[in-house]
Design a protein around this motif. Structure first.
Motif, short mmCIF file in Angstrom:
data_model
loop_
_atom_site.label_atom_id
_atom_site.label_comp_id
_atom_site.label_asym_id
_atom_site.label_seq_id
_atom_site.Cartn_x
_atom_site.Cartn_y
_atom_site.Cartn_z
N MET A 184 0.42 -0.99 0.20
CA MET A 184 0.04 -0.14 -0.44
C MET A 184 0.79 1.09 0.45
O MET A 184 2.06 1.58 0.30
CB MET A 184 -0.56 0.12 1.30
N ILE A 185 0.49 1.87 -0.62
CA ILE A 185 0.87 3.75 -0.46
C ILE A 185 0.19 4.40 0.43
O ILE A 185 -1.07 3.97 0.50
CB ILE A 185 1.48 4.16 -2.19
N CYS A 186 0.61 6.18 0.26
CA CYS A 186 -0.76 6.54 0.94
C CYS A 186 -0.04 8.22 0.49
O CYS A 186 1.39 8.60 0.50
CB CYS A 186 -0.51 6.59 2.34
N GLY A 187 -0.65 8.83 0.78
CA GLY A 187 -0.78 10.49 0.44
C GLY A 187 -0.93 10.59 1.98
O GLY A 187 -1.90 10.78 2.87
N VAL A 188 -0.02 12.20 1.99
CA VAL A 188 -0.39 13.32 3.39
C VAL A 188 -0.77 14.29 3.13
O VAL A 188 0.71 15.17 2.51
CB VAL A 188 0.70 12.17 4.54
N ASP A 189 -1.20 15.04 3.76
CA ASP A 189 -1.76 16.39 3.23
C ASP A 189 -2.36 16.91 4.35
O ASP A 189 -3.00 16.54 5.39
CB ASP A 189 -2.21 16.74 1.77
N VAL A 238 -5.76 20.54 10.56
CA VAL A 238 -5.50 18.92 10.54
C VAL A 238 -5.05 18.39 9.15
O VAL A 238 -4.99 18.54 8.34
CB VAL A 238 -7.50 19.23 9.49
N ILE A 239 -4.15 17.40 9.89
CA ILE A 239 -3.34 16.07 8.83
C ILE A 239 -4.27 15.27 8.18
O ILE A 239 -4.87 14.21 8.70
CB ILE A 239 -2.34 15.98 8.52
N GLY A 240 -4.69 14.90 6.71
CA GLY A 240 -5.07 14.39 6.15
C GLY A 240 -4.42 13.00 5.46
O GLY A 240 -3.01 13.01 5.03
N ALA A 241 -4.53 11.49 5.65
CA ALA A 241 -3.95 10.82 5.04
C ALA A 241 -4.92 9.65 4.80
O ALA A 241 -5.68 9.30 4.95
CB ALA A 241 -2.96 9.93 5.95
N VAL A 242 -4.00 9.29 3.54
CA VAL A 242 -4.65 8.11 2.57
C VAL A 242 -4.34 6.34 1.47
O VAL A 242 -3.42 7.57 1.37
CB VAL A 242 -6.10 9.08 1.07
N GLY A 243 -4.72 5.24 1.62
CA GLY A 243 -4.09 4.91 1.32
C GLY A 243 -4.88 4.43 0.18
O GLY A 243 -5.77 4.06 0.10
N VAL A 300 -7.29 11.11 9.81
CA VAL A 300 -6.81 12.01 10.39
C VAL A 300 -5.90 12.43 11.79
O VAL A 300 -6.07 11.96 12.77
CB VAL A 300 -8.38 13.46 10.28
N VAL A 301 -5.24 13.41 11.58
CA VAL A 301 -4.98 13.94 13.04
C VAL A 301 -5.05 15.26 12.80
O VAL A 301 -5.07 16.30 11.99
CB VAL A 301 -2.45 13.89 13.07
N LYS A 302 -5.50 15.74 14.31
CA LYS A 302 -6.65 17.28 14.05
C LYS A 302 -5.55 17.89 15.41
O LYS A 302 -5.38 16.80 16.57
CB LYS A 302 -8.18 17.29 15.24
N ALA A 305 -0.37 11.15 10.54
CA ALA A 305 -1.06 10.58 9.79
C ALA A 305 -0.65 9.19 9.33
O ALA A 305 -1.66 8.85 9.58
CB ALA A 305 -1.19 11.94 9.22
N VAL A 306 0.20 8.75 8.44
CA VAL A 306 0.77 7.98 8.63
C VAL A 306 0.44 6.93 9.11
O VAL A 306 0.04 5.56 8.78
CB VAL A 306 2.17 7.64 7.74
N ARG A 307 0.73 6.86 10.86
CA ARG A 307 1.16 5.95 11.49
C ARG A 307 -0.85 5.44 11.39
O ARG A 307 -1.38 4.09 12.44
CB ARG A 307 0.60 6.00 12.58
N THR A 308 -1.41 6.55 10.94
CA THR A 308 -2.78 5.90 11.42
C THR A 308 -3.73 5.02 11.08
O THR A 308 -4.80 4.10 10.75
CB THR A 308 -3.53 7.19 11.40
#
Length: 213
Positions: free
Chosen positions: A1-6, A18-23, A60-62, A88-91
């Motif tokens: 799996m890859i992920c994006g973070v922003d 707010v930091i979001g991560a999607v895999g 998400v991390v708030k 966020a990656v760790r979520t």
């Protein structure tokens, strides 16, 4: 799996960051129309948010305003954001093999190394400025972060009235801060008190108060 973070709300004076991560397995699996959240209409962001969160690993991390103020006493804003990106990656479970992050430093390599170190080498980190426009998986993360922050700002509107977007460039936000400080003698709880915008307004109030004597 890859992920994006922003992240969303890094430069805001009101509300959380707010930091979001999607895999995903492949970026081509992501919904059609995924773009940098800033170029999408609110309606389209909400639709894509529902599709992304309904079909892909996400998290998400708030970081509330008060926490940002506290952490800025210990680290730079770039380090603070990098720590949020790593969190966020760790979520995401399982841990992605590669994380694509929107670099918050002019030195992309340095920023990527910081995030990678915070992750303890758990995955490869690809760091790029404007990553939300370069990588669809980072665009997806930007949508999750933006919609989550927008909802937090809507909740503040319901609680405090019209606070605007929460950014220093928004005159409605500045008017809200001026009026609140004038009436209470201090910034609202949702304000980042370490921001120059707030310290400048507080200095002006103190000078005006001294002028009354």
């Amino acid at each position: 799996m890859i992920c994006g973070v922003d992240e969303a709300g890094k430069g805001a004076v009101l509300g959380p960051m707010v930091i979001g991560a999607v895999g995903c397995e492949r970026e081509t699996d992501l919904p059609a129309g995924v773009r940098d959240s800033k170029v999408l209409t609110p309606r389209k962001r909400e639709r894509l948010y529902a599709e992304i969160t309904g079909s892909f690993p996400w998290g998400v991390v708030k970081i509330p305003a008060a926490e940002i103020d506290r952490l800025r006493q210990e680290m730079t804003m770039n380090t603070l954001v990098a720590r949020g990106h790593a969190d966020a990656v760790r979520t995401l479970i399982p841990t992605p093999l590669t994380a694509y992050v929107d670099a918050c430093d002019v030195n992309e390599e340095r920023y990527g190394s910081t995030v990678a170190a915070l992750l303890g080498g758990a995955c490869t980190v690809v760091s790029r400025n404007h990553g939300d426009a370069l990588f669809p998986v980072v665009s997806a993360a930007s949508i999750v972060a933006k919609v989550t922050r927008d909802r937090a700002i809507e909740a503040l509107h319901a609680e405090a009235g019209d606070i605007g977007s929460g950014y220093p460039s928004d005159q409605t936000t500045i008017t809200y801060l001026k009026d609140y400080i004038a009436g209470h003698g201090m910034p609202p709880a949702c304000a980042r008190q370490s921001w120059e915008t707030v310290t400048r307004l507080m200095d002006r109030r103190r000078q005006a108060t001294l002028g009354d004597f």
